[in-house]
Write an enzyme that holds these catalytic residues in place. Sequence first.
Site, PDB file in Angstrom:
ATOM      1  N   SER A 577      15.552  26.216  52.771  1.00 22.87           N
ATOM      2  CA  SER A 577      16.456  27.361  52.687  1.00 22.87           C
ATOM      3  C   SER A 577      16.570  27.812  51.242  1.00 22.87           C
ATOM      4  CB  SER A 577      17.849  26.961  53.186  1.00 22.87           C
ATOM      5  OG  SER A 577      18.787  27.965  52.880  1.00 22.87           O
ATOM      6  N   TYR A 590      25.594  21.551  53.563  1.00 24.69           N
ATOM      7  CA  TYR A 590      24.336  22.213  53.957  1.00 24.69           C
ATOM      8  C   TYR A 590      23.384  22.332  52.771  1.00 24.69           C
ATOM      9  CZ  TYR A 590      21.218  25.923  55.677  1.00 24.69           C
ATOM     10  OH  TYR A 590      20.119  26.674  56.038  1.00 24.69           O
TER      11      TYR A 590
END
Length: 700
Positions: A577, A590
């Site tokens: 990501s 995250y």
Amino acid sequence: MSTTHTSKLLQNLWDQSHATSLDEPGRLLYRSNLLGSDKRITNFGGGNTSAKVSMPDPLSGKDTTVLWVKGSGGDVGTMKLDGFATLYQDKLNALRELYRGVDYEDEMVAYLPHCTFDLNPRASSIDTPLHAYVPKAHVDHMHPDAIIAIAASADGESLTKEIFGNDIGWLPWKRPGYELGLWLGKYCEDNPHARGVILGSHGLFTWADTAEDCYAVTLEIINQSISWLGKKTSNQMAFGKACHPVLTATRRQEVAQQLMPEIRGLISGEQYKVGHFDDSPAVLEFVCSEQMPGLAALGTSCPDHFLRTKIRPLIVSFDPASDDLDSTVNELPTALSQYRDEYAGYYERCKHADSPAMRDPNAVVYLVPGVGMITFAKDKSTARISAEFYTNAINVMRESSAVSTYCGLPEQEAFDIEYWLLEEAKLQRMPKSKSLAGRVAFVTGGAGGIGSATAQRFLSEGACVVLADIDANLLTETHLQLSELYGGDVVRKVLMDVTDENQVIQAFNDTAVEFGGVDILVSNAGIASSAAVEDTTLELWNKNMDILSTGYFLVSREAFKMLRRQSLGGAVVFIASKNALAASPGASAYCTAKAAEVHLARCLALEGASGGIRVNVVNPDAVLQGSKIWTGEWLQQRADAYGKDAEGLQAHYLERSLLKRAVLPEDVAEATYFLASDASAKSTGNIINVDAGNVQSFTR
Ligand SMILES: NC(=O)c1ccc[n+]([C@@H]2O[C@H](COP(=O)([O-])OP(=O)(O)OC[C@H]3O[C@@H](n4cnc5c(N)ncnc54)[C@H](O)[C@@H]3O)[C@@H](O)[C@H]2O)c1
Ligand SMILES: [Zn+2]
């Protein structure tokens, strides 16, 4: 296919009211599809059908007889009307004048396009003269196991006489072509009451005046043989006595899991191969039997059979009684290279001055006593169909050796078919293989937005794909969609939680049995969560770590084990990501777990390099469309974090990007495809951002 397969009689499925609603070509198609729908009547892609139909000539308007005959390629069971070649019968008759004799029969093939009726682009098959010169309106040519059993028997001619009397004639083995067409025509003229002919070592020809009758005759003749064989063989042990125990279903799977990646690694030098495993009762009966080694060495009989299975299978030296798999694995390299040497010997013995160069010398069929049959080919369908064909061959050998002595085709005849210049021309006409042909990809989170787009991209390049996901419903839906688009052979689903070690191990084992191994791992399964650090529970922290960090480790470890066993290199792609590089407010769990993925990828790139295993990362950002992550609370949390509603959020991300463009799952899939394919063969330890540009995530 079960042992009892040939013991049941065929049913006549002809629907007369449907048939009368069709025109003559329509009835031919109807008959063909009915015949091809039962593998006992003909094998996949085997056999052909024809009708001689009176039609107006497009130029003169006058009626002329047109031969409608299944063209080159395709399968009678699934063909459509465009699968038939159409040729002027009078021009085909005129070819007789040009025929210079059997030594020149191959040149006749070049005349066939000159006989084309109505500019039909479908190429004529080599079998066209076999239909043209039979002076009957309707002709079927099938490869039924129950007939080939007679055709491949030492005393096939006298058995034919015994079973069929004068109804069915016998022609000795002759390679299909112009000469055989003339033989058939002559036989039919000399024997006006005969209803067909058995071709030695090959199959069946039948004929009649109407489509319905022709179908009925074909079925009747096959049924006659099925009943006769059934009576003769009812009290016999097939293939002598059993001399190996059959292992349990679980153990058979385990052995296949171990053997398939090993074999695949040893035979994929020239071309990546996909595997198929079959442990049906008919196969097990054969591989455990006393007569198996002798029969297997004789090779298959029907030309279709050995074109698909090579002249003979390789018998893997495995003793199910002692179950010592390690020694079998150790002996594989020698056994496989011995097979290649023997194949090269066959090529050298049989080749002609103008023969095409030797093709891949590796075995297609691997028989494992107590376990089953493994097949390898350039793609999954071919591997599966090769297994079907060898099962046909087993059926033939069983019946034939019960009533007579089974004979394989003489080596030179087999070679002349396998290396036939016309066969070579057909191979040369095949489309170039796609960039991921023969590769197997394992995609975690395969049911999700980015995962399914990636799977689709790989499938479009010829790969086989395993979709692994925790969401059963979505998995079923995605699997169905992709199977409809690319065919059921090339896509598999496995319900799996990436955090569960045993499930991950099992999923890779299943992949080994389904496709033979793995070449590409896309670790993509993921979630997103949002919370300020002081509100981040240990549970939430661990969940991110478990799925994104540990989950990526577990699937990579299993992929690495299999890639190392194959020794063919490999590609691992992590979908991390933007947040792996760029800190984002309120998402520390995250972001940290994503950062761990990137570093894991670098460590694995280092470790994998010596084995040709490349490990790279794709960093997406804000892929709202198609993503499940963006339908849940993450969407709301992100929207809240930026003080937007859902639509405003999308606009916010777009505005935030340097290129001012929305990022789609397909964009991420394209970068993943690049890193998985040979196009990036010299890249490892890299990151590609697919985020429409974001200065925070520029790598350095
Ligand atoms: N969509 C984005 O904007 C975006 C941005 C950056 C990174 N990513 C990353 O891309 C990957 C794919 O995300 P997506 O956008 O396609 O989301 P998605 O929710 O559509 O797909 C993720 C899939 O992973 C599956 N999954 C979740 N937990 C799993 C588990 N424990 N085991 C197996 N499967 C599990 C889900 O069922 C789902 O099908 C994720 O790793 C995500 O973090 C996405
Ligand atoms: Zn044939």
